[in-house]
Design a protein around this motif. Structure first.
Motif, PDB file in Angstrom:
ATOM      1  N   GLY A  12       0.832  -1.202   0.000  1.00 50.89           N
ATOM      2  CA  GLY A  12       0.000   0.000   0.000  1.00 50.89           C
ATOM      3  C   GLY A  12       0.861   1.244   0.000  1.00 50.89           C
ATOM      4  N   ASP A  13       0.231   2.396  -0.033  1.00 53.05           N
ATOM      5  CA  ASP A  13       0.994   3.634  -0.096  1.00 53.05           C
ATOM      6  C   ASP A  13       1.695   3.947   1.235  1.00 53.05           C
ATOM      7  N   LYS A  14       1.007   3.744   2.343  1.00 57.10           N
ATOM      8  CA  LYS A  14       1.596   4.095   3.645  1.00 57.10           C
ATOM      9  C   LYS A  14       2.100   2.894   4.426  1.00 57.10           C
ATOM     10  N   GLU A  15       1.564   1.716   4.146  1.00 58.30           N
ATOM     11  CA  GLU A  15       2.037   0.523   4.836  1.00 58.30           C
ATOM     12  C   GLU A  15       1.757  -0.703   3.989  1.00 58.30           C
ATOM     13  N   GLY A  16       2.448  -1.785   4.289  1.00 54.00           N
ATOM     14  CA  GLY A  16       2.223  -3.004   3.533  1.00 54.00           C
ATOM     15  C   GLY A  16       2.681  -4.233   4.282  1.00 54.00           C
ATOM     16  N   VAL A  17       2.065  -5.364   3.936  1.00 51.93           N
ATOM     17  CA  VAL A  17       2.453  -6.674   4.452  1.00 51.93           C
ATOM     18  C   VAL A  17       2.507  -7.605   3.247  1.00 51.93           C
ATOM     19  N   MET A  18       3.717  -8.004   2.855  1.00 49.80           N
ATOM     20  CA  MET A  18       3.916  -8.825   1.658  1.00 49.80           C
ATOM     21  C   MET A  18       4.508 -10.167   2.052  1.00 49.80           C
ATOM     22  N   LYS A  19       3.869 -11.227   1.616  1.00 54.33           N
ATOM     23  CA  LYS A  19       4.332 -12.572   1.944  1.00 54.33           C
ATOM     24  C   LYS A  19       5.728 -12.811   1.384  1.00 54.33           C
ATOM     25  N   ILE A  20       6.593 -13.447   2.170  1.00 53.98           N
ATOM     26  CA  ILE A  20       7.939 -13.801   1.703  1.00 53.98           C
ATOM     27  C   ILE A  20       7.823 -15.081   0.886  1.00 53.98           C
ATOM     28  N   LEU A  21       7.724 -14.934  -0.416  1.00 55.08           N
ATOM     29  CA  LEU A  21       7.503 -16.086  -1.289  1.00 55.08           C
ATOM     30  C   LEU A  21       8.732 -16.979  -1.393  1.00 55.08           C
ATOM     31  N   GLU A  22       9.911 -16.444  -1.058  1.00 51.57           N
ATOM     32  CA  GLU A  22      11.113 -17.270  -1.035  1.00 51.57           C
ATOM     33  C   GLU A  22      10.933 -18.457  -0.084  1.00 51.57           C
ATOM     34  N   LEU A  23      10.282 -18.202   1.056  1.00 51.48           N
ATOM     35  CA  LEU A  23      10.046 -19.255   2.037  1.00 51.48           C
ATOM     36  C   LEU A  23       9.039 -20.278   1.513  1.00 51.48           C
ATOM     37  N   ASP A  24       8.029 -19.799   0.819  1.00 47.49           N
ATOM     38  CA  ASP A  24       7.037 -20.685   0.212  1.00 47.49           C
ATOM     39  C   ASP A  24       7.696 -21.610  -0.811  1.00 47.49           C
ATOM     40  N   LEU A  25       8.583 -21.044  -1.617  1.00 46.68           N
ATOM     41  CA  LEU A  25       9.307 -21.821  -2.620  1.00 46.68           C
ATOM     42  C   LEU A  25      10.191 -22.873  -1.960  1.00 46.68           C
ATOM     43  N   PHE A  26      10.891 -22.481  -0.909  1.00 43.59           N
ATOM     44  CA  PHE A  26      11.785 -23.398  -0.206  1.00 43.59           C
ATOM     45  C   PHE A  26      10.997 -24.556   0.416  1.00 43.59           C
ATOM     46  N   GLN A  27       9.860 -24.241   1.021  1.00 34.49           N
ATOM     47  CA  GLN A  27       9.035 -25.283   1.637  1.00 34.49           C
ATOM     48  C   GLN A  27       8.546 -26.279   0.587  1.00 34.49           C
ATOM     49  N   TYR A  28       8.137 -25.772  -0.553  1.00 37.42           N
ATOM     50  CA  TYR A  28       7.681 -26.641  -1.642  1.00 37.42           C
ATOM     51  C   TYR A  28       8.789 -27.603  -2.068  1.00 37.42           C
ATOM     52  N   LEU A  29       9.988 -27.099  -2.255  1.00 36.89           N
ATOM     53  CA  LEU A  29      11.095 -27.931  -2.718  1.00 36.89           C
ATOM     54  C   LEU A  29      11.509 -28.952  -1.668  1.00 36.89           C
ATOM     55  N   ASN A  30      11.436 -28.568  -0.409  1.00 39.30           N
ATOM     56  CA  ASN A  30      11.795 -29.498   0.657  1.00 39.30           C
ATOM     57  C   ASN A  30      10.815 -30.651   0.761  1.00 39.30           C
ATOM     58  N   LEU A  31       9.558 -30.386   0.475  1.00 35.34           N
ATOM     59  CA  LEU A  31       8.555 -31.446   0.512  1.00 35.34           C
ATOM     60  C   LEU A  31       8.668 -32.367  -0.695  1.00 35.34           C
ATOM     61  N   LYS A  32       9.099 -31.816  -1.812  1.00 31.92           N
ATOM     62  CA  LYS A  32       9.152 -32.578  -3.065  1.00 31.92           C
ATOM     63  C   LYS A  32      10.460 -33.338  -3.237  1.00 31.92           C
ATOM     64  N   HIS A  33      11.539 -32.823  -2.640  1.00 29.50           N
ATOM     65  CA  HIS A  33      12.865 -33.404  -2.850  1.00 29.50           C
ATOM     66  C   HIS A  33      13.533 -33.720  -1.513  1.00 29.50           C
TER      67      HIS A  33
END
Length: 348
Positions: free
Chosen positions: A219-240
Motif C-alpha cells: 500500500g501507499d503508507k504501509e504493507g504486508v507482503m508474503k515472503i515467497l522465497e520461504l514458500d518456494l523453499f518449503q515446496y522444494l523441501n517437501l518434493k525433494h
C-alpha cells in the motif's frame, strides 16, 4: 564442506556490503554468503571504480569465514576489470590470477561457463582443483534441465562434483504471478542435480519488489507482503530430499539493479518478520524516516531482532536517524533480513 544452510546473495555495493559488515560475528559464522563482485565508487586513479577496494572490504568484513565469490553481470556495476575476469581465454586465466591474489581468503569460486566453449570451463577446474576445496555453479531458469545435465556431465570428467560443488539455482524475482511456474522449472533442475548425486543445492530468489505497491499487500503508507522465497523453499523441501536443498535468497533485496532518480523516492522503513516483509512509508513533508520508524515500532507485526538494523529503526523512531537516504535503509533491511533468516536456518 561446512554445514551452513543459508546462502544469501549479496552485491558488493556500498549499501549491501554495509548491511553485511554490521552483522554480528555469530551470524557471519552461521551463513555462507555469495558475494557478487561489483566495482567500487570512482576513486582517484580509478574513475571506473576498483574491484580490489571491494576485495579489501571482504577481507576485513568476512573475518576469515568462507564465502562464494561471483562476478556481477550488471553493466552499471561493472568496469573493465570485471570484464577481464569474465574472459574465458586459457581457462579463464584472468579469473585464476585474480583468485590467486586472494588465496589467503576462504573463497569458494564461481565456475563460469559459455555454452559454446565447454573446454575452457573444464580447463579452469583442472588448473585450480588442488587450490579450492569447493566450487559453486550458478544457473538461471533460462537454463533447461537438459543443458544443466550436459554441464554437470562435463564437470564430472574433471571434478568429483558430488562433494565439491554447490549448484546455485537463481530464480531472481518471484511474485504471485510466476511463483507456480518457477516451482515447476526449479524442480526439474533439482531433479537433474539429484540424478548426478549433487549434495549441495541452493535455490535463490527474492520476492521483494522494485516498487512495494506492485505486490499483493503493498500500500501507499504501509504493507504486508508474503515472503515467497520461504514458500518456494518449503515446496522444494517437501518434493525433494531436504538434506541437499539449502535456503537461499537475495537478502531481502530486489534482485535487479535499479537506479533511483534524484529526489524520486518516498522514505520507507522495512522489516523482515517470520513470514512477511512489512513496511511503513511516509513522504518527507509528512515526517519521512522518523515518522515511518515511529509508526512501525508500535505496529503489532514489528519484531524485536537483536541486530544493528533493528537498532537503527529504534534510533530513527526516537528522532535520531543515522541515515536519511534509500541506500542507508537498504543496509538496514539487509542486516535485519539476514539476521532473521539465520535464526531460521543456522546450524550454530
Amino acid at each position: 564442506m561446512r554445514s551452513e544452510r543459508y546462502i544469501p546473495i549479496i552485491k558488493t555495493t556500498d549499501a549491501e556490503i554495509k548491511g553485511y559488515q554490521k552483522l554480528s560475528d555469530h551470524v557471519k559464522k552461521s551463513i555462507l554468503p555469495l558475494f557478487e563482485l561489483t566495482r567500487s565508487r570512482p576513486v582517484k586513479g580509478f574513475p571506473s571504480g576498483d574491484i580490489h577496494r571491494r576485495m579489501a572490504q571482504l577481507r576485513e568484513y568476512t573475518n576469515g569465514n568462507p564465502f562464494i565469490l561471483d562476478i556481477t553481470k550488471h553493466e552499471d556495476l561493472s568496469n573493465p576489470q570485471i570484464d577481464a575476469l569474465l574472459d574465458d581465454t586459457n581457462g579463464f586465466q584472468e579469473w585464476r590470477v585474480f583468485l590467486d591474489r586472494y588465496s589467503d581468503l576462504q573463497v569458494i569460486p564461481m565456475l563460469h561457463l559459455y555454452p559454446d566453449d565447454l573446454e575452457n570451463f573444464k580447463l579452469f577446474v583442472e588448473l585450480t582443483s588442488k587450490k579450492f576445496k569447493a566450487y559453486a555453479f550458478r544457473i538461471g531458469l533460462e537454463t533447461t534441465a537438459e543443458e544443466l545435465d550436459i554441464y554437470l556431465e562435463e564437470l564430472t570428467k574433471v571434478l568429483d562434483v558430488k562433494d565439491r560443488l554447490i549448484v546455485v539455482i537463481d530464480a531472481e524475482y518471484v511474485h504471485e504471478k510466476n511463483i507456480d511456474e518457477s516451482k515447476i522449472d526449479i524442480s526439474s533442475l533439482v531433479d537433474k542435480c539429484l540424478a548426478r548425486s549433487i549434495k549441495h543445492i541452493s535455490v535463490n530468489s527474492s520476492s521483494f519488489p522494485s516498487s512495494v505497491k506492485s505486490r499483493i499487500g503493498g500500500g501507499d503508507k504501509e504493507g504486508v507482503m508474503k515472503i515467497l522465497e520461504l514458500d518456494l523453499f518449503q515446496y522444494l523441501n517437501l518434493k525433494h530430499d531436504s538434506r541437499v536443498i539449502f535456503y537461499g535468497d537475495y537478502a531481502g533485496i530486489h534482485p535487479i539493479r535499479l537506479t533511483i532518480a534524484g529526489g524520486n523516492w518516498v522514505p520507507r522503513v522495512d522489516q523482515t518478520t517470520n513470514d512477511d516483509y512489512i513496511y511503513k512509508r511516509f513522504r518527507r513533508d509528512d515526517g519521512g524516516y522518523v515518522t515511518a520508524a515511529r509508526e512501525i515500532v508500535v505496529w503489532n507485526k514489528f519484531l524485536k531482532i537483536d541486530c544493528w538494523g533493528y537498532d537503527q529503526i529504534i534510533k530513527a523512531s526516537e528522532g535520531l536517524p543515522e541515515g536519511k537516504s534509500p541506500a542507508f535503509w537498504i543496509s538496514v533491511r539487509l542486516n535485519q533480513h539476514i539476521t532473521m533468516m539465520s535464526l531460521k536456518f543456522s546450524p550454530v
